[in-house]
Design an enzyme around this catalytic site. Structure first.
Site, PDB file in Angstrom:
ATOM      1  N   ARG A   1       9.332   5.857  -5.056  1.00  9.14           N
ATOM      2  CA  ARG A   1       8.184   5.462  -4.249  1.00  9.14           C
ATOM      3  C   ARG A   1       8.384   4.073  -3.645  1.00  9.14           C
ATOM      4  NH1 ARG A   1       2.319   5.577  -6.977  1.00  9.14           N
ATOM      5  NH2 ARG A   1       3.182   3.776  -8.069  1.00  9.14           N
TER       6      ARG A   1
ATOM      7  N   LYS B   1       2.735   1.662  -1.412  1.00  6.19           N
ATOM      8  CA  LYS B   1       2.225   0.531  -2.193  1.00  6.19           C
ATOM      9  C   LYS B   1       2.698  -0.757  -1.538  1.00  6.19           C
ATOM     10  CE  LYS B   1       1.586   0.333  -6.638  1.00  6.19           C
ATOM     11  NZ  LYS B   1       0.131   0.514  -6.812  1.00  6.19           N
TER      12      LYS B   1
ATOM     13  N   GLU C   1      -9.542   8.272  -2.127  1.00  9.43           N
ATOM     14  CA  GLU C   1      -9.161   7.522  -3.322  1.00  9.43           C
ATOM     15  C   GLU C   1     -10.087   6.326  -3.476  1.00  9.43           C
ATOM     16  OE1 GLU C   1      -5.178   6.031  -2.758  1.00  9.43           O
ATOM     17  OE2 GLU C   1      -5.618   5.341  -0.739  1.00  9.43           O
TER      18      GLU C   1
END
Length: 340
Positions: A80, A182, A218
Site C-alpha cells: 500500500r 495514505k 469511511e
C-alpha cells in the site's frame, strides 16, 4: 521491558530508542539503517513542506501469549505504501526492504513492546517524504524513508465502549481523487472536520461519497463494517476510500472463521436505519471499535446491539482478529511474522 504503565496508555507518542532511516538520491536508495536520532533536519523549501509530498503507513507489533514478538501482515502495508508513493510521484521504498526495516525497528525497540494482556501494542509509523528544495510546482527528487515506533493504548477513549459519530457535510477525499492512499494531505483535509466533531461531542465523522452524498464511505481515521439483522457483514465499496488492512482482514475472518456471508458494496444511511444491527470502525489504530449512535442532522440512528457494549457479532470478529494477532488462534500462513 521498560517501566511504563502499559494498561493506562493512550494513543500518543512516546519516544523510543531507535528508528530506521534510508535516503534516496541520484536515483537510488542507500543501504539505510537504525539511528538513535529522532530529529529530522530539512531545508525550508523541502518538497514535503511546500507541496505536502509525503505518504505514511501504520502497523503494529504485539507480544503473544507465549512471549514472542510478532508483526501482523506487514507485506500489505509495504504494498500500500508503494502504491501511495507512485500516486504522489515518489520512488517506492522496495517492499522486501520495507518488511526488513519494520523487523529491525521492532527488534531494536523490543523493550517497548507491551506485555500480553495489557491491551496495548507497539505502533509503527513508516513514512516517506520529499527532502530537497523545490519552489516551482514539481516533484522532489530526493527523499527520506523513516520508521519510528511508540507503545500505544486504545485509539478511542474508553477502549471497547461504544462511541457516537455524526454524518458530516464535509468531503473526506482529498483533491484529485487521492482519498484511496495514505498521504498526509488526505488527513490534513479532515482535521477541521474532526476537531469540529469533537467540539460537538462526537468521536468521528461519517463521510459519504463526494459526488452524491448518498453512499457511506469511511471516517477520518477508520473504515466501516456493518452487521445486518440477518447476520451478513457489509462494508462500503468505493475507489476513494482507504484499502484498510484491518478491514480486508476482518472480511476473511468473517467468512473463513465465522462462516458469515460477506458483501463489499454500496450502502446508504437508509439501509443502516432499517437493516443494520451492529456497526464498527476498523483500522490498525482503532482495531474494531463499536458504534452505538450515528447522528444524522438532527435525528439519531441507534444501534441497540452496541449501545452498552460491543455487539455479539463484532465481539466475535474482534476476539478472532486479536486472537490471531496475539497467538491464541492460528492464522493463515504469512499473516503473523515473528521478530527475531
Amino acid at each position: 521491558m521498560k517501566d511504563i504503565d502499559w494498561s493506562n496508555l493512550g494513543f500518543g507518542y512516546i519516544q523510543t530508542d531507535k528508528r530506521y532511516v534510508s535516503n534516496y538520491k541520484d536515483g537510488q536508495w542507500d543501504e539505510g539503517g537504525l539511528t538513535g536520532d529522532a530529529t529530522v533536519c530539512l531545508n525550508e523549501s523541502a518538497g514535503v513542506l511546500q507541496y505536502a509530498q509525503t505518504v505514511f503507513e501504520g502497523l503494529k507489533a504485539y507480544r503473544t501469549v507465549d512471549g514472542r514478538i510478532v508483526t501482523f501482515r506487514p507485506d500489505l502495508n509495504a504494498t500500500r505504501m508503494a502504491d501511495s508513493a507512485r500516486r504522489l510521484v515518489m520512488p517506492p521504498f522496495p517492499e522486501e526492504r520495507f518488511i526488513d526495516a519494520v523487523m529491525q525497528t521492532v527488534a531494536a525497540n523490543a523493550d517497548y513492546v507491551p506485555p500480553y494482556g495489557s491491551g496495548a501494542s507497539l505502533y509503527l509509523r513508516p513514512f516517506l517524504f520529499g527532502t530537497n528544495a523545490v519552489i516551482g510546482v514539481k516533484p522532489a527528487d530526493e527523499f527520506q524513508f523513516r520508521i519510528f515506533c511508540t507503545p500505544v493504548g486504545p485509539y478511542f477513549k474508553g477502549g471497547a465502549k461504544p462511541i457516537s459519530i455524526r454524518v458530516s457535510d464535509f468531503d473526506r477525499a482529498a483533491p484529485n481523487g487521492t482519498g484511496h492512499i495514505k498521504a498526509g494531505l488526505n488527513y490534513a483535509m479532515s482535521l477541521y472536520a474532526i476537531e469540529d466533531a469533537h467540539k460537538q461531542g462526537f468521536s468521528e465523522n461519517l463521510y459519504r461519497d463526494p459526488a452524491t452524498h448518498t453512499y457511506i464511505e469511511e471516517t477520518g481515521g477508520a473504515n466501516f463494517i456493518f452487521i445486518t439483522k440477518d447476520g451478513k457483514l457489509v462494508t462500503p465499496k468505493s475507489t476513494s476510500i482507504l484499502p484498510s488492512v484491518t478491514r480486508r482482514t476482518l472480511m476473511v475472518v468473517a467468512e473463513k472463521y465465522l462462516g458469515m456471508q460477506v458483501e463489499e458494496r454500496r450502502i446508504t444511511l437508509d439501509e443502516v436505519r432499517s437493516d443494520v444491527a451492529e456497526c464498527g470502525l476498523c483500522g490498525t489504530a482503532a482495531v474494531l471499535s463499536p458504534v452505538g449512535r450515528i447522528h444524522d442532522h438532527g435525528t439519531d440512528i441507534m444501534l441497540p446491539a452496541g449501545m452498552e457494549k460491543m455487539g455479539p457479532v463484532c465481539q466475535k470478529l474482534y476476539d478472532t482478529l486479536t486472537g490471531i494477532q496475539y497467538g491464541l488462534i492460528e492464522g493463515p500462513e504469512g499473516w503473523v511474522r515473528e521478530v527475531k
